[in-house]
Design a protein around this motif. Structure first.
Motif, PDB file in Angstrom:
ATOM      1  N   ASP A   1       0.853  -1.186   0.000  1.00 53.79           N
ATOM      2  CA  ASP A   1       0.000   0.000   0.000  1.00 53.79           C
ATOM      3  C   ASP A   1       0.891   1.239   0.000  1.00 53.79           C
ATOM      4  OD1 ASP A   1      -2.215   1.589   0.056  1.00 53.79           O
ATOM      5  OD2 ASP A   1      -2.864   1.023   2.070  1.00 53.79           O
ATOM      6  N   THR A   2       0.306   2.394  -0.277  1.00 53.50           N
ATOM      7  CA  THR A   2       1.103   3.615  -0.332  1.00 53.50           C
ATOM      8  C   THR A   2       0.346   4.777   0.288  1.00 53.50           C
ATOM      9  OG1 THR A   2       2.387   5.072  -1.764  1.00 53.50           O
ATOM     10  CG2 THR A   2       0.279   4.286  -2.619  1.00 53.50           C
ATOM     11  N   VAL A   3       1.078   5.778   0.762  1.00 48.41           N
ATOM     12  CA  VAL A   3       0.460   7.003   1.244  1.00 48.41           C
ATOM     13  C   VAL A   3       0.519   8.092   0.180  1.00 48.41           C
ATOM     14  CG1 VAL A   3       0.952   6.576   3.668  1.00 48.41           C
ATOM     15  CG2 VAL A   3       2.618   7.782   2.283  1.00 48.41           C
ATOM     16  N   VAL A   4       1.114   7.765  -0.962  1.00 49.07           N
ATOM     17  CA  VAL A   4       1.310   8.758  -2.009  1.00 49.07           C
ATOM     18  C   VAL A   4       0.036   8.862  -2.852  1.00 49.07           C
ATOM     19  CG1 VAL A   4       2.721   9.382  -3.988  1.00 49.07           C
ATOM     20  CG2 VAL A   4       3.754   8.183  -2.075  1.00 49.07           C
TER      21      VAL A   4
ATOM     22  N   LEU B   1       6.074   2.406 -12.678  1.00 48.00           N
ATOM     23  CA  LEU B   1       7.157   1.986 -11.781  1.00 48.00           C
ATOM     24  C   LEU B   1       7.826   0.725 -12.307  1.00 48.00           C
ATOM     25  CD1 LEU B   1       5.521   2.398  -8.232  1.00 48.00           C
ATOM     26  CD2 LEU B   1       7.181   3.913  -9.319  1.00 48.00           C
TER      27      LEU B   1
ATOM     28  N   ARG C   1       8.275   6.806   3.738  1.00 49.38           N
ATOM     29  CA  ARG C   1       6.866   6.640   3.359  1.00 49.38           C
ATOM     30  C   ARG C   1       5.967   7.335   4.358  1.00 49.38           C
ATOM     31  NH1 ARG C   1       5.261   0.999   3.068  1.00 49.38           N
ATOM     32  NH2 ARG C   1       3.789   1.671   1.505  1.00 49.38           N
ATOM     33  N   ASN C   2       6.362   8.528   4.751  1.00 51.29           N
ATOM     34  CA  ASN C   2       5.564   9.268   5.708  1.00 51.29           C
ATOM     35  C   ASN C   2       5.474  10.715   5.259  1.00 51.29           C
ATOM     36  OD1 ASN C   2       4.622  10.730   8.020  1.00 51.29           O
ATOM     37  ND2 ASN C   2       5.110   8.910   9.214  1.00 51.29           N
ATOM     38  N   PRO C   3       4.241  11.219   5.058  1.00 51.70           N
ATOM     39  CA  PRO C   3       4.091  12.583   4.549  1.00 51.70           C
ATOM     40  C   PRO C   3       4.522  13.646   5.548  1.00 51.70           C
ATOM     41  CG  PRO C   3       1.964  11.649   5.082  1.00 51.70           C
ATOM     42  CD  PRO C   3       2.961  10.539   5.227  1.00 51.70           C
TER      43      PRO C   3
ATOM     44  N   ASP D   1      10.970   7.066  -6.529  1.00 50.03           N
ATOM     45  CA  ASP D   1       9.649   6.565  -6.935  1.00 50.03           C
ATOM     46  C   ASP D   1       9.419   5.153  -6.429  1.00 50.03           C
ATOM     47  OD1 ASP D   1       8.965   8.837  -8.341  1.00 50.03           O
ATOM     48  OD2 ASP D   1       9.756   8.106 -10.238  1.00 50.03           O
TER      49      ASP D   1
ATOM     50  N   ALA E   1       7.635   3.985  -3.152  1.00 46.35           N
ATOM     51  CA  ALA E   1       6.238   4.342  -2.872  1.00 46.35           C
ATOM     52  C   ALA E   1       5.478   3.198  -2.202  1.00 46.35           C
ATOM     53  CB  ALA E   1       5.525   4.768  -4.151  1.00 46.35           C
ATOM     54  N   PHE E   2       5.769   1.952  -2.587  1.00 49.19           N
ATOM     55  CA  PHE E   2       5.044   0.818  -2.018  1.00 49.19           C
ATOM     56  C   PHE E   2       5.900   0.006  -1.055  1.00 49.19           C
ATOM     57  CE2 PHE E   2       2.415   1.990  -5.547  1.00 49.19           C
ATOM     58  CZ  PHE E   2       1.133   1.757  -5.083  1.00 49.19           C
TER      59      PHE E   2
ATOM     60  N   PRO F   1       3.172  13.091  -7.909  1.00 55.54           N
ATOM     61  CA  PRO F   1       4.188  12.519  -7.032  1.00 55.54           C
ATOM     62  C   PRO F   1       5.437  11.956  -7.724  1.00 55.54           C
ATOM     63  CG  PRO F   1       2.444  10.930  -7.377  1.00 55.54           C
ATOM     64  CD  PRO F   1       2.073  12.149  -8.169  1.00 55.54           C
TER      65      PRO F   1
ATOM     66  N   ARG G   1      -5.879  15.797   6.329  1.00 57.64           N
ATOM     67  CA  ARG G   1      -6.102  15.151   5.031  1.00 57.64           C
ATOM     68  C   ARG G   1      -5.739  13.672   5.080  1.00 57.64           C
ATOM     69  NH1 ARG G   1      -5.663  16.082  -0.322  1.00 57.64           N
ATOM     70  NH2 ARG G   1      -3.556  15.311  -0.446  1.00 57.64           N
ATOM     71  N   ARG G   2      -4.839  13.324   5.996  1.00 57.44           N
ATOM     72  CA  ARG G   2      -4.320  11.949   6.057  1.00 57.44           C
ATOM     73  C   ARG G   2      -5.009  11.146   7.143  1.00 57.44           C
ATOM     74  NH1 ARG G   2      -1.591  10.511   1.621  1.00 57.44           N
ATOM     75  NH2 ARG G   2      -0.615  12.375   0.825  1.00 57.44           N
TER      76      ARG G   2
ATOM     77  N   ARG H   1      -7.165   8.886   6.945  1.00 54.99           N
ATOM     78  CA  ARG H   1      -7.246   7.444   6.659  1.00 54.99           C
ATOM     79  C   ARG H   1      -5.936   6.782   7.096  1.00 54.99           C
ATOM     80  NH1 ARG H   1      -4.666   6.999   1.778  1.00 54.99           N
ATOM     81  NH2 ARG H   1      -4.295   9.009   0.825  1.00 54.99           N
TER      82      ARG H   1
END
Lengths: 262, 362
Positions: A86-89, A99, B114-116, B246, B249-250, B304, B357-358, B360
């Motif tokens: 999963d991603t937060v992006v 990708l 992976r943290n905004p 990039d 991201a996952f 992104p 916004r985050r 979730r």
């Protein structure tokens, strides 16, 4: 020539999670990895993908050790769809699928046209062309799994590894997704929970228990009530589905007698 | 130059042939945003220089800069020349470099962790750098001038190592990294305060406290060269490594399956972040929230994907800092406001907005 394991073992912090497993898929076939939770399915997928190194035995790609390959070279041949990715992006489907082109890129970009073509083909193959500009967090679970498969296909691999791709999906999406996977012209190893799905879509299965391979071969030969009782410790009946000719497994409640279980 | 019609590709019925790929139709928009931001940066620096207690017109600024670059020899007043060339221009350039550099650090950390909400300030790297710089500057370990940067670098690396160690011991998940960062920020802030109270006289203490809040008072061309070179190198590095950013991201496992040597990539990118942060802290103090907020602002413009996000974040960050610094210089003139106060006043509301916004689950 394909991705193989020979007597592969993984001692993970004192626990032997994979114990002497040999897996030799034929080119182009779909192999199901079966077994209860903790039997080593995910660990074997990690060894096959090269994310983890075996502590004994060897994983080979075209008879060369996978450990000797760079991650990039490995990623050009092997694509993996992991669990819970999963991603937060806030990223679109197209950018996620793109990708998959990363291993094909040099230091200063790569073949843009080949990238675009591979991404479009992967989207079309997974039925996501209409969703290309949709954002990840707005997709359903089934769509997300398809996006990951599209990303893996954009990698243009020869080998595809999937770790329980049908988890948490509606039955319709489970069937659609595995049909998609089975139809791909790639050598595919897929870890599955559901024996009926494995029986329906896999050319062969390998059954694991406590890290060891206990049976392997065509689903009809392997998935017997005796084996299911031994490995999963449940009562099962197996019959042949008249429509598909594939085995169909039913379960009855209650524990199996301990003699069969152990 | 001839105009050849590109070969028409057959369209498949299923795919409505969207403007192709990650670098396709949107690349024109990206080029527009990039060029616009660059023009805006140059204009901002020009205009920001004219602001201040002594009024200097834009024409004079242009003449002075061209004189110094050796293109022209237009007579200008010596006082204006000194204000523009020795004070305001280097200051604006360092502000631009710091804004760009902090933005880049935010981009790297937000991708890797992976943290905004990750940035060098939140993760304690800045406060570690402050402690290192103060130790060298006040206690005098290792001499002065080059020592402050070195101390800041050592401090930032130490703080970051402690954050990584704590978060790993606590389970290694990404939210643990943030919690560890908060703890380490507190620890190093306390150490910094301790050093100041124990070893600094009151004048020194006031100067250091001001600097710790982030300040571009008295920067010189030496600082421009240092910051400019480090930030430029950092930007080029990030641009080359954009696909790696990039790929995270996952998560690590997907990154690895995409051909990234995860451990090596993590170490090099973190080292670059520590180097950038240390350089900027040693010149401008700990400027908060810029690294956190700017990547988000840039994502609104570019999406992104890092090949676009990296340059636009750097440019937007540069423009932002030039203006915040100009405002800090002018707001309570003649007494200056620490620039970190300005960035925090803008940054904190944005930080809160991102948290909402985050909502979730991450």
């Amino acid at each position: 020539m394909t991705l193989r394991t020979r007597e592969v073992g993984w001692n993970r912090g004192g626990r032997l999670v994979v114990d002497g497993v040999t897996l030799e898929p034929r080119a182009g076939e779909t192999v199901g990895l079966l077994g209860p939770n903790g039997s080593g399915k995910s660990s074997l997928i990690k060894l096959l993908s090269g994310t983890a190194r075996p502590t004994s035995g060897a994983v080979t790609l075209d008879d060369a050790s996978l450990a000797a390959l760079s991650r990039k070279d490995a990623a050009r041949a092997i694509a993996t769809v992991t669990q819970h990715a999963d991603t937060v992006v806030d990223i679109t489907v197209r950018d996620i699928v793109a990708l998959g082109r990363i291993p094909h890129r040099g230091t200063f970009g790569g073949d843009r046209q080949a990238d675009t073509r591979a991404v479009s083909e992967a989207l079309a193959r997974t039925g996501l062309s209409d969703k290309a500009d949709e954002l990840w967090h707005r997709l359903s679970g089934g769509e997300r799994q398809r996006v990951h498969i599209a990303r893996a296909l954009a990698q243009e691999p020869r080998e595809l590894l999937l770790d329980e791709p049908t988890n948490h999906l509606d039955i319709r999406y489970q069937l659609e997704l595995l049909q998609l996977v089975a139809d791909l012209p790639l050598t595919t190893v897929v870890a599955l929970h559901d024996l009926n799905l494995a029986a329906m879509f896999c050319d062969s299965v390998l059954v694991l228990k406590e890290g060891r391979a206990v049976a392997g071969g065509a689903p009809a030969d392997v998935l017997t009530p005796e084996l299911i009782a031994e490995v999963y410790e449940v009562n099962a009946t197996v019959r042949t589905n008249p429509g598909t000719g594939r085995p169909e497994i039913g379960f009855t409640p209650g524990r199996v007698p301990s003699t069969a279980a152990r | 130059m001839t105009l050849d019609a590109p070969p028409v590709e057959p369209r498949t019925a299923s795919a409505p042939a969207p403007p192709a790929g990650p670098a396709g139709g949107s690349s024109l928009r990206f080029l527009g945003v990039g060029t616009g931001a660059l023009a805006l940066l140059l204009a901002s620096i020009g205009v920001a220089i004219t602001l201040g207690p002594a009024d200097v017109s834009l024409v004079n600024v242009r003449d002075i800069v061209l004189n110094h670059l050796g293109f022209t020899d237009i007579p200008v007043r010596v006082s204006e020349d000194a204000i523009v060339w020795d004070d305001r221009l280097p200051r604006a350039l360092v502000a631009a470099a710091c804004g760009a550099g902090l933005g880049l650090c935010g981009v790297i950390l937000q991708s890797l962790l992976r943290n905004p909400l990750a940035d060098p300030y939140v993760l304690g790297i800045s406060s570690g750098a402050s402690t290192g710089a103060v130790l060298v500057g006040i206690v005098g370990i290792g001499g002065f001038a080059p020592g402050v940067s070195g101390g800041a670098f050592a401090g930032s690396v130490a703080a970051f190592a402690v954050v990584m160690l704590i978060s790993r011991l606590a389970g290694g998940t990404n939210d643990k990294v943030i919690l560890a960062g908060i703890a380490v920020t507190q620890l190093f802030s306390a150490l910094t305060s301790f050093v100041i109270f124990a070893f600094a006289d009151s004048d020194e203490a006031r100067g250091v406290m001001f600097w710790l809040l982030g300040s571009l008072e008295g920067v010189r061309w030496d600082d421009v060269a240092l910051c400019g070179a480090v930030v430029l190198a950092g930007a080029v590095f990030c641009l080359v490594r954009a696909p790696v950013l990039d790929a995270f991201a996952f998560g690590d496992e997907v990154a690895s399956s995409l051909g990234v040597a995860v451990r090596r990539a993590r170490i090099t990118l973190m080292t670059v972040t520590a180097l950038l942060t240390a350089t900027m802290v040693s010149v401008a103090g700990a400027i908060g929230f810029v690294g956190l907020v700017l990547p988000h602002a840039a994502r609104f413009l570019t999406g992104p994907v890092h090949s676009r996000l990296v340059p636009v974040t750097a440019l937007v960050g540069a423009v932002f800092m030039v203006w915040v610094d100009a405002a800090a210089r002018v707001a309570f003139s003649p007494s200056p406001l620490p620039v970190g106060v300005g960035t925090a006043l803008v940054g904190v509301p944005v930080f809160i907005a991102i948290m909402f916004r985050r909502r979730r689950p991450l």
